[in-house]
Each structure stands twice: as structure tokens, then as C-alpha cells.
Design a protein around this motif. Structure first.
Motif, PDB file in Angstrom:
ATOM      1  N   ALA A  82       1.009  -1.171  -0.055  1.00 28.41           N
ATOM      2  CA  ALA A  82       0.076  -0.380  -0.042  1.00 28.41           C
ATOM      3  C   ALA A  82       1.241   1.600   0.014  1.00 28.41           C
ATOM      4  CB  ALA A  82      -1.094   0.218   1.177  1.00 28.41           C
ATOM      5  N   PRO A  83       0.301   2.433  -0.563  1.00 24.95           N
ATOM      6  CA  PRO A  83       1.158   3.812  -0.413  1.00 24.95           C
ATOM      7  C   PRO A  83       1.476   4.375   1.410  1.00 24.95           C
ATOM      8  CG  PRO A  83      -1.143   3.214  -1.717  1.00 24.95           C
ATOM      9  CD  PRO A  83      -0.899   2.957  -1.060  1.00 24.95           C
ATOM     10  N   ASN A  84       2.469   4.496   0.926  1.00 23.34           N
ATOM     11  CA  ASN A  84       3.300   5.018   2.167  1.00 23.34           C
ATOM     12  C   ASN A  84       3.772   6.253   1.954  1.00 23.34           C
ATOM     13  OD1 ASN A  84       5.309   4.278   0.262  1.00 23.34           O
ATOM     14  ND2 ASN A  84       6.109   4.805   2.137  1.00 23.34           N
ATOM     15  N   VAL A  85       3.373   6.935   1.130  1.00 21.61           N
ATOM     16  CA  VAL A  85       3.651   8.539   1.623  1.00 21.61           C
ATOM     17  C   VAL A  85       2.832   8.836   1.465  1.00 21.61           C
ATOM     18  CG1 VAL A  85       5.151  10.244   0.886  1.00 21.61           C
ATOM     19  CG2 VAL A  85       6.084   8.419   1.171  1.00 21.61           C
ATOM     20  N   PHE A  86       2.259   9.939   1.129  1.00 17.51           N
ATOM     21  CA  PHE A  86       0.736  11.054   1.543  1.00 17.51           C
ATOM     22  C   PHE A  86       0.528  12.562   0.874  1.00 17.51           C
ATOM     23  CE2 PHE A  86      -0.135   7.311   3.077  1.00 17.51           C
ATOM     24  CZ  PHE A  86      -1.017   6.922   2.058  1.00 17.51           C
ATOM     25  N   GLU A  87       0.717  13.236   0.160  1.00 19.08           N
ATOM     26  CA  GLU A  87       0.459  14.916   0.374  1.00 19.08           C
ATOM     27  C   GLU A  87      -0.960  15.513   0.227  1.00 19.08           C
ATOM     28  OE1 GLU A  87       2.454  18.432  -2.528  1.00 19.08           O
ATOM     29  OE2 GLU A  87       1.559  16.361  -3.114  1.00 19.08           O
TER      30      GLU A  87
END
Length: 217
Positions: free
Chosen positions: A52-57
């Protein structure tokens, strides 16, 4: 279950000193729900894990950013913790550290936000290695490793001196911490009974009659 836990964590932000800042506008839970959806939508099946994604903006309006600014660090911290909770609940693998960035887009209206998410791999995704009595080694990436007698635990011991859910090893923010989960016989590091203890290279963890050696990477 994961989403409910996520929401409960974020809702704590609107209690006490946070209530006035978050009243009547964009709520952290709205951001949390959107992040959860992005994690679920962008998950990908790897060779051994669902990634799953681990970096969010998170891109906010100027007004919403001004409202959140006094609590910026607390909000980012809670969002990161909640992302880890959801990943654990859904058995998602995270290939790098969890990061949340808050940015501003002046043209956005208050209450409206945009979200970007990506899988960003760390050069060295491992926090350390556990070596068991039989010589077996287990590398640890970011996340939580549960130790106990239950088959659902990440590390399972059949030893009757080990509780069903005995302890956790939490790897995040460049730290590795052993946390006892209220076990009957306790958890020990280098012979000393501990409730919560940061691990250092070479530490020996005792769970029931078994020992595990931690090697930092």
C-alpha cells in the motif's frame, strides 16, 4: 475494523484543546477517510505481500491550513499513526517510512482538499533482524511485529509461558521498541523485565523460555 480504528484515533484530535480549531470546518476524520480509501484503491499485490502507499500529500486551502497550523505536528503525527494502524489491520506491507505532508493551494475553497499517494521505497527498508534460538533470522521492516501463542501473531511460540498476545516490536520513526502487552510472565531485555524498551544492537529479548537476539541495521 481498520477504518473504525482510524476514525477513533483521528477523532481524539478534536477533543480538548483541538476542539476550537477544528469546529465548523474541514475535519481530520475527513482527511483520514480519504487516505484510507487511497490506501485500499492503490494497493498492489506483490510476490509475498499486498503493498500500500506509504507517502501522502494533503493539499489544503489557505484558510484550512491556517486553522491547522498551531497543531500541524500533532495532526501529521496522528495521521501517520493511523496509516500504520490501517496497514496493520489490513495486512498491507509498507516498503518505506510513512510520511504525510501538508501543502497549500490558494485557489482551493475552504473545506476542499486534494490528496496524492504513492509507494516510495526506502533504500534500506529494514530496521533490524531477529535471530531465534534455532538460528532462524527474521528481518523487520517498518510496522509492528506481534509475538505470542496465537496463530494470528507474526511470531508464534508454542511455549505455555508465552501469553496469547505477549508483546509487540514496533519499528517506525527510526526506532525499534519492544512493548509488553500485559503478558502473564512479562518480557525481558538483557534479563531485565520491561514494559516498554527501545532496543539496541545486540539486545537479547526473553519471551517465556525462548530468547531472541536483536541486530540493528
Amino acid at each position: 475494523m481498520g477504518l473504525q480504528q482510524f476514525e477513533r484515533r483521528l477523532e481524539r484530535l478534536v477533543e480538548g484543546t483541538f476542539a476550537r480549531a477544528f469546529r465548523g470546518g474541514l475535519q481530520p476524520v475527513e482527511i483520514g477517510k480519504r487516505i484510507v480509501r487511497e490506501m485500499d484503491l492503490r494497493r498492489a499485490v506483490g510476490l509475498r505481500h499486498v503493498i500500500a502507499p506509504n507517502v501522502f500529500e494533503v493539499v489544503l486551502s489557505t484558510k484550512d491550513m491556517e486553522r491547522f497550523e498551531p497543531f500541524h505536528e500533532a495532526l501529521v503525527h496522528e495521521l501517520r499513526e493511523a496509516i500504520r494502524d490501517h496497514a496493520k489491520a489490513e495486512n498491507y506491507a509498507l516498503v518505506g517510512p510513512v510520511e504525510v505532508f501538508l501543502d497549500v493551494e490558494p485557489e482551493l475553497k475552504p473545506g476542499v482538499f486534494m490528496l496524492g499517494a504513492e509507494v516510495r521505497e526506502q533504500d534500506n527498508p529494514w530496521y533490524g533482524i531477529l535471530t531465534f534460538d534455532d538460528g532462524t533470522e527474521l528481518p523487520m521492516g517498518e510496522g509492528t511485529l506481534t509475538i505470542g501463542r496465537l496463530a494470528s501473531c507474526d511470531v508464534v511460540f508454542s511455549d505455555p509461558g508465552v501469553s496469547r498476545k505477549h508483546a509487540e516490536i514496533r519499528c517506525w520513526d527510526d526506532k525499534v521498541v519492544l512493548v509488553d502487552l500485559g503478558s502473564t510472565n512479562g518480557s525481558r531485555v538483557n534479563g531485565v523485565t520491561v514494559k516498554e524498551r527501545p532496543l539496541a544492537d545486540g539486545d537479547v529479548i526473553s519471551i517465556g523460555n525462548s530468547t531472541v537476539r536483536y541486530k540493528a541495521l
